[in-house]
Design a protein around this motif. Structure first.
Motif, mmCIF file in Angstrom:
data_model
loop_
_atom_site.group_PDB
_atom_site.id
_atom_site.type_symbol
_atom_site.label_atom_id
_atom_site.label_comp_id
_atom_site.label_asym_id
_atom_site.label_seq_id
_atom_site.Cartn_x
_atom_site.Cartn_y
_atom_site.Cartn_z
ATOM 1 N N LEU A 125 -4.635 -48.056 7.137
ATOM 2 C CA LEU A 125 -5.974 -47.490 6.971
ATOM 3 C C LEU A 125 -7.023 -48.597 6.989
ATOM 4 O O LEU A 125 -8.052 -48.464 7.663
ATOM 5 C CB LEU A 125 -6.058 -46.681 5.671
ATOM 6 C CG LEU A 125 -7.408 -46.029 5.387
ATOM 7 C CD1 LEU A 125 -7.840 -45.089 6.516
ATOM 8 C CD2 LEU A 125 -7.340 -45.263 4.058
ATOM 9 N N CYS A 156 -5.741 -41.110 5.418
ATOM 10 C CA CYS A 156 -4.667 -41.463 6.358
ATOM 11 C C CYS A 156 -4.277 -40.266 7.210
ATOM 12 O O CYS A 156 -4.149 -40.385 8.452
ATOM 13 C CB CYS A 156 -3.440 -41.972 5.590
ATOM 14 S SG CYS A 156 -3.667 -43.569 4.793
ATOM 15 N N ARG A 159 -6.474 -39.378 10.046
ATOM 16 C CA ARG A 159 -6.367 -40.309 11.168
ATOM 17 C C ARG A 159 -4.988 -40.251 11.838
ATOM 18 O O ARG A 159 -4.702 -41.032 12.740
ATOM 19 C CB ARG A 159 -6.673 -41.723 10.684
ATOM 20 C CG ARG A 159 -8.158 -41.888 10.369
ATOM 21 C CD ARG A 159 -8.431 -43.037 9.409
ATOM 22 N NE ARG A 159 -9.851 -43.154 9.159
ATOM 23 C CZ ARG A 159 -10.530 -42.416 8.285
ATOM 24 N NH1 ARG A 159 -9.923 -41.476 7.579
ATOM 25 N NH2 ARG A 159 -11.816 -42.593 8.110
#
Length: 161
Positions: A125, A156, A159
């Protein structure tokens, strides 16, 4: 002296040794004998500089390859793959090998942390924020301070990791 994990052509080496709370602190010792634990801001700065020279997508993609190699134990084949990958960076190969090996070892330490819910995702991250979201080094290295694990896990997951 800790457990030496990797030695580089310039005589520097990486090891695990006792840190503030466990035996999984990463230390970099230079060829001259200067020993210190690398800080996130140290290698984030170098990653940013490498991205400017070699392209953000290449550096991030290569970092993800290292991320994918990382488990809970040091694997000699994985360390060798990092060295081979680093050769693509020409004259910067030892620098890249060092940075990616530090990250590899730091992610193993995160995976081994007692009660972890985030493991190595916490490093990914920060590097994603740095390289893909293009935030400044200090902000990328420190933005998660004080956040709960659930909030970090959500970031996280948003993404894709």
């Amino acid at each position: 002296m800790g457990q030496i994990i990797k030695t580089f052509p310039d005589g520097s080496f990486l090891e695990y040794d006792r840190g503030g709370f466990d035996d999984w602190c990463v230390y970099l010792t230079s060829a001259s004998g200067n020993r210190r634990p690398p800080r996130d801001t140290d290698y984030f700065t170098q990653l940013k500089e490498l991205a400017e020279r070699f392209g953000t997508e290449k550096v991030y993609s290569d970092y993800v390859k290292v991320y994918d190699l990382t488990g809970k134990q040091v694997d000699r084949d994985s360390l060798e793959k990092i060295s081979i990958l680093s050769k693509e960076y020409g004259a910067s190969a030892t620098q890249v090998d060092t940075i990616f090996s530090i990250l590899y070892m730091a992610m193993i330490a995160e995976e081994r942390k007692a009660g972890t819910r985030l493991g190595k995702r916490i490093k990914r991250l920060g590097i994603h924020k740095l390289l893909i979201e293009n935030i400044p080094v200090r902000e990328a290295a420190n933005f998660m301070r004080g956040m709960g694990w659930r909030d970090i896990a959500r970031l996280c997951e948003e993404r894709g990791f």
